[in-house]
Structures are given as C-alpha cells and as structure tokens.
Design an enzyme around this catalytic site. Structure first.
Site, PDB file in Angstrom:
ATOM      1  N   ASP A  57      -0.241   9.115  -1.718  1.00 43.63           N
ATOM      2  CA  ASP A  57      -1.750   8.739  -1.019  1.00 43.63           C
ATOM      3  C   ASP A  57      -1.620   7.158  -0.406  1.00 43.63           C
ATOM      4  O   ASP A  57      -0.931   6.320  -1.101  1.00 43.63           O
ATOM      5  CB  ASP A  57      -2.610   8.770  -2.418  1.00 43.63           C
ATOM      6  N   ASP A 115      -1.957   5.810   6.088  1.00 41.85           N
ATOM      7  CA  ASP A 115      -3.415   5.150   6.304  1.00 41.85           C
ATOM      8  C   ASP A 115      -3.024   3.930   7.360  1.00 41.85           C
ATOM      9  O   ASP A 115      -2.665   3.059   7.044  1.00 41.85           O
ATOM     10  CB  ASP A 115      -3.784   4.455   4.485  1.00 41.85           C
ATOM     11  N   HIS A 152     -13.615   3.592  -2.500  1.00 41.89           N
ATOM     12  CA  HIS A 152     -12.869   3.624  -3.673  1.00 41.89           C
ATOM     13  C   HIS A 152     -13.245   2.837  -4.726  1.00 41.89           C
ATOM     14  O   HIS A 152     -13.982   1.944  -4.397  1.00 41.89           O
ATOM     15  CB  HIS A 152     -11.394   3.216  -3.481  1.00 41.89           C
ATOM     16  N   GLY A 153     -13.121   3.259  -6.047  1.00 43.52           N
ATOM     17  CA  GLY A 153     -13.556   2.455  -7.195  1.00 43.52           C
ATOM     18  C   GLY A 153     -14.907   2.827  -7.575  1.00 43.52           C
ATOM     19  O   GLY A 153     -15.369   3.995  -7.143  1.00 43.52           O
ATOM     20  N   GLY A 187     -12.643   8.511  -2.569  1.00 50.84           N
ATOM     21  CA  GLY A 187     -13.776   7.719  -3.629  1.00 50.84           C
ATOM     22  C   GLY A 187     -14.705   8.936  -4.399  1.00 50.84           C
ATOM     23  O   GLY A 187     -15.842   8.760  -4.240  1.00 50.84           O
TER      24      GLY A 187
END
Length: 290
Positions: A82, A104, A178-179, A207
């Site tokens: 990922d 990415d 994310h997070g 996310g």
C-alpha cells in the site's frame, strides 16, 4: 481458497455491487486477527502494509508472513503493498509474492503520476500482480506524521488516467483522509458519482476508519469496491493490549499476544460486516463474495 490478486477480488466486487475491505497490518497478531475474522464470516479480504510503516515492520520480515498466511487461509486473500512511491520497495514486494501493489504518485504532477504508475504496471504484470493508482490527494498519512492536504479527484481526468496507466483500481480523493478525523468527514459524493460515471474501473476509498455505516453504503453505491482500514485497527489492537496490561493478575507475552489478536479480530469483523451490508444490487453468481 488461496492467495489471489487484488484484481480478482475488486473486479468481482465491482460487478457484484459489493466491497472488499483492505486491512493494514503491522505484525503477526494483526495478520492472524484479520484472517480469522474473514474465515469466520467466509468472506475474502485484502491484507496490506504501507511503505511508511516498514520502519516498524521491515518488509523482509512481515512480507513473507503476509503471503504465507494468505496461502494457508480458508478464504481468498490478496496481499497488497500500500502507498508506495519507491520502485525498489514495490519490486521487493513483488519478488516476495505480493499479488498487488499501489503506486502513490498523487503528489506529483499529473503526467509524472501517469508515467510512474505505468512503469509500475509494466513491472507488476511480469509477476502477474495487480496495480492500484491514486488520482487526487488523500489527506493525512498512515503513521500520522505528515499531511499534504486534500485535493479532490478531477472526474474529467479519471478515464484518461485509468486508460493510460492500466490500473485495476483507482484510489480517489473526495474529502477522505488517513488517520483520525478531527470531525466527521463530509464526503463529496457528488464528485464520487461523477468519477464513477467516467472512470470505468473499480474505485478505492482510503481512510475508511471513522466512516459511518451510512457512509460505507453510500460510497459502495457509487462505485467504491475497496475500502482501506488502518487507523481503526491499530487503535483497537492498542486498546485491547492496554486493557490486558491494566487487568489484575499475572501478565505475559502470550496473554498480550492473544489480546492484540482479539482486538484486530473484532475490528476486522465489524468492517467486513459493514462492507457486506453495502451491496448495490444482488447477484446469485457472486454469492461466495458476499
């Protein structure tokens, strides 16, 4: 059942109107907990690790564990690298047997993102692996140490990006991050709908931690066929570990291991069920993937 490509799972989910949860893992406890939940529910999943987390879980250690666990599983499992922008890391993952990789290039200029993603596609197909790309910019990071902001995916570029890169799935940015979300996110479902109409490929939502079940259902109804779960898993594993260590009586490694595995299991169970409940339409021939 066996180790399979991401493409096999996500394409089937896209056709079926369902969704595959992809769980970021950091150790054996998380691998075991996620796969046990998948087996108990008889559902396929994806297990993955992001490049940023390799400083905690070196790829040469955790990679073989992920691949071998998937091979031994009673359900279909894809193993994904990922959020990697390193060709060396991606090639190493492919050599270890990962069945999909995500390049990415989202912080790069558009043409550079296409060039990088296409190079990864050419490399991955030599190993029979799938590729995920990202268009737009998902906020935050897996380890919480950086944030480049959020830039929504341009729907008008989605088809061009997918056609020129050869990706099997496209990660989109619609206000997701994310997070931990400081406040409940307001996802741009109108943009997602337009992307879905134009991309012609299964879509991925990063996310996924912190989203409501209604968000899951709405996203899946608009083409999301893979949802990444990371933060929620790490938090639940930590919570179970802390609870175990705070309990009365003797503590040892094996009890801690059991607690952490259970924390991952329960979080994976919840998210697999949420994805299962998010069918867009029925499909008798795809029953095994619900």
């Amino acid at each position: 059942m066996s180790l399979v490509t991401m493409d096999k799972l996500v394409q089937r989910a896209w056709e079926d109107g369902s969704c595959i949860p992809a769980f970021n893992v950091g150790g054996l406890e998380m691998i075991s907990g996620a796969i046990r939940a998948a087996e108990d529910l008889d559902k396929p999943i994806i297990i993955q690790i992001a490049e940023r987390l390799l400083k905690y879980s070196p790829l040469e250690y955790i990679g073989p564990a992920m691949v071998n666990a998937a091979k031994e599983a009673k359900v279909d499992i894809a193993v994904n690298m990922d959020h990697s922008s390193s060709f060396d890391v991606i090639e190493k993952a492919l050599k270890l047997g990962f069945t999909s990789v995500m390049y990415d290039g989202s912080t790069n200029p558009y043409e550079d993102n296409i060039d990088g993603t296409r190079q990864v596609y050419e490399l991955a197909r030599k190993y029979g692996a799938s590729v995920e790309g990202e268009l737009g910019l998902v906020g935050g990071s897996e380890d919480g140490l950086s944030d480049h902001g959020i830039k929504c995916t341009n729907p008008n570029l989605a088809h061009d990006f997918c056609e020129r890169t050869g990706v099997s799935a496209l990660a989109v940015a619609i206000g997701n991050a994310h997070g931990d979300y400081p406040v409940a996110p307001e996802l741009a479902f109108d943009i997602l709908e337009e992307i879905n109409q134009k991309a012609g490929k299964p879509l991925v939502l990063h996310g996924g931690s912190g989203l409501t079940d209604d968000d899951f259902r709405k996203a899946v109804s608009l083409g999301i066929s893979k949802i990444n779960i990371g933060t929620a898993s790490f938090k639940n594993v930590t919570r179970f570990a802390a609870s175990y260590l705070a309990s009365e009586g003797k503590h040892d490694y094996f009890g801690l291991n059991t607690a952490m595995t259970q924390g991952m299991y329960e979080n994976a169970l919840r998210h697999i069920k949420a994805c299962t409940a998010s069918l867009r339409r029925g499909c008798e021939s795809c029953r095994g993937y619900r």
